[in-house]
Design an enzyme around this catalytic site. Structure first.
Site, PDB file in Angstrom:
ATOM      1  CG  ASP A   1     145.878  26.511  35.905  1.00  0.00           C
ATOM      2  OD1 ASP A   1     146.545  25.813  36.701  1.00  0.00           O
ATOM      3  OD2 ASP A   1     144.645  26.617  35.978  1.00  0.00           O
TER       4      ASP A   1
ATOM      5  CG  HIS B   1     144.450  21.217  34.338  1.00  0.00           C
ATOM      6  ND1 HIS B   1     143.101  20.936  34.312  1.00  0.00           N
ATOM      7  CD2 HIS B   1     144.613  22.206  35.262  1.00  0.00           C
ATOM      8  CE1 HIS B   1     142.479  21.726  35.167  1.00  0.00           C
ATOM      9  NE2 HIS B   1     143.370  22.501  35.748  1.00  0.00           N
TER      10      HIS B   1
END
Length: 290
Positions: free
Chosen positions: A190, A195
Site C-alpha cells: 500500500d 501514510h
C-alpha cells in the site's frame, strides 16, 4: 460526477493471478508489530520460517497488488481525488486457512455504491480461489468525501453501527505503534502517500502521516488471537471492523475484547488510542472462530 455508478457496478470484474511466499508473510507480520520481544516463542510463530503460522489478516495484502482502497479507485467509473479517500471498513471470510506459500486467482468487483450525503461509499469484493477451491472472500469499504448527494435516502445502504458491547471487557491489552510503523507496513503493497508524505497528509486534513487502517486491523486481530485463541491462527473464520478514527505512528492502541456468551464463538473488539483521551479508532470489530 467523478463516480459513474452505472459504469462502476456494471463493469467487468478484474481478474488477476496472485502469489505469495513465507517471506511475504513474515514481512506482513513485522509490519503489524510482530517480533517483540524478538526471542519470545509466541512471537517466533510469526517471524521464524521453521515455525511460521499465518495470521489470517495477511489475506488483505497477499500478492502485493493494490489493496482494497487503491484497487477500488482503479475500477472503471471511479475517478476521484486520492486525498478525499478514507478506508471505512474491512471484512474477511476464511474458507480455509491461508497457506504459507500460494498461488491463486483474485476476482474483484465493485458490488455497491452508496450515497452517504456528504460522501460516497464504495464496496469492493474480492474472491480468492486456488486449485483446491475458495480460499477467502474480503470486502473493502471506501469512503470518498465530497462525492455524495446524488441519490438521497434510496441509496444510503445498510447501517454499519451495531450496538457496542455491554459490560466490562474480558481482556484489555495495549500495543505500541512504532514511529516508523507506517513506513514498514507500506512495504506490503500500500503506497498511498497519506501514510508517508507529510505534505500530502496535511492536504488531506491530517496533522501528519497516519497509520494504515489495515495495519490497525491486523494488530487488533493478532492481539485477539494471542490472548483469547492461544495463538491458534487457523481457528479464525471471519473478521470485520469499521475504521472510525486515525492512528498516528508512535501512539498506543488500547484494545478491548469481549468473548461471546455461551456457545457463541465470537470476540467483539473496540480499539482506541491511549494518548488522545481514548479516541476511538476501530469499532464494531467482530471475530468469528472455530
Amino acid at each position: 460526477m467523478p463516480i459513474d455508478v452505472a459504469q462502476a457496478l456494471g463493469g467487468a470484474p478484474r481478474v488477476e493471478e496472485i502469489s505469495w511466499s513465507g517471506r511475504d508473510v513474515r514481512l506482513y507480520h513485522l509490519g503489524i508489530g510482530a517480533g517483540v520481544p524478538a526471542t519470545d516463542p509466541a512471537e517466533l510463530r510469526y517471524t521464524l520460517e521453521s515455525r511460521l503460522h499465518v495470521l489470517p489478516s495477511f489475506a488483505t495484502v497477499a500478492g502485493g497488488g493494490p489493496p482494497g482502497v487503491i484497487g477500488a479507485l482503479s475500477m472503471p467509473g471511479v475517478d476521484v481525488d486520492l486525498a478525499a479517500v478514507l478506508h471505512a471498513g474491512q471484512s474477511l471470510r476464511l474458507h480455509r486457512p491461508v497457506p504459507t506459500d500460494g498461488t491463486a486467482t483474485a476476482t474483484s468487483r465493485l458490488v455497491a455504491v452508496h450515497d452517504k450525503g456528504k460522501a460516497a461509499l464504495l464496496v469492493m469484493r474480492t474472491e480468492v480461489t486456488d486449485g483446491s477451491g475458495p480460499l477467502w472472500t474480503e470486502e473493502a469499504e471506501v469512503y470518498v468525501r465530497g462525492e455524495g448527494g446524488w441519490a438521497g435516502e434510496r441509496e444510503r445502504g445498510p447501517s454499519t453501527h451495531p450496538e457496542p458491547p455491554c459490560g466490562e471487557p474480558e481482556v484489555t491489552v495495549e500495543r505500541a505503534v512504532r514511529p516508523d510503523q507506517a513506513l514498514l507496513y507500506r512495504l506490503t503493497g500500500d503506497d498511498n502517500p497519506l501514510h508517508a508524505d507529510p505534505e500530502f497528509a496535511r492536504a488531506a486534513g491530517f496533522e501528519q502521516p497516519v497509520l494504515h487502517g489495515l495495519c490497525t486491523y491486523g494488530m487488533t486481530l493478532k492481539a485477539a488471537v494471542d490472548t483469547l485463541l492461544a495463538g491458534e491462527t487457523d481457528r479464525v473464520r471471519g473478521y470485520r471492523a469499521r475504521f472510525v478514527g486515525v492512528v498516528y505512528p508512535g501512539e498506543t492502541l488500547r484494545i478491548r475484547m469481549w468473548r461471546g456468551a455461551g456457545q457463541a464463538r465470537t470476540v467483539r473488539v473496540e480499539v482506541s488510542t491511549a494518548e488522545r483521551g481514548e479516541t476511538p479508532v476501530l469499532a464494531a470489530g467482530r471475530i468469528e472462530y472455530a
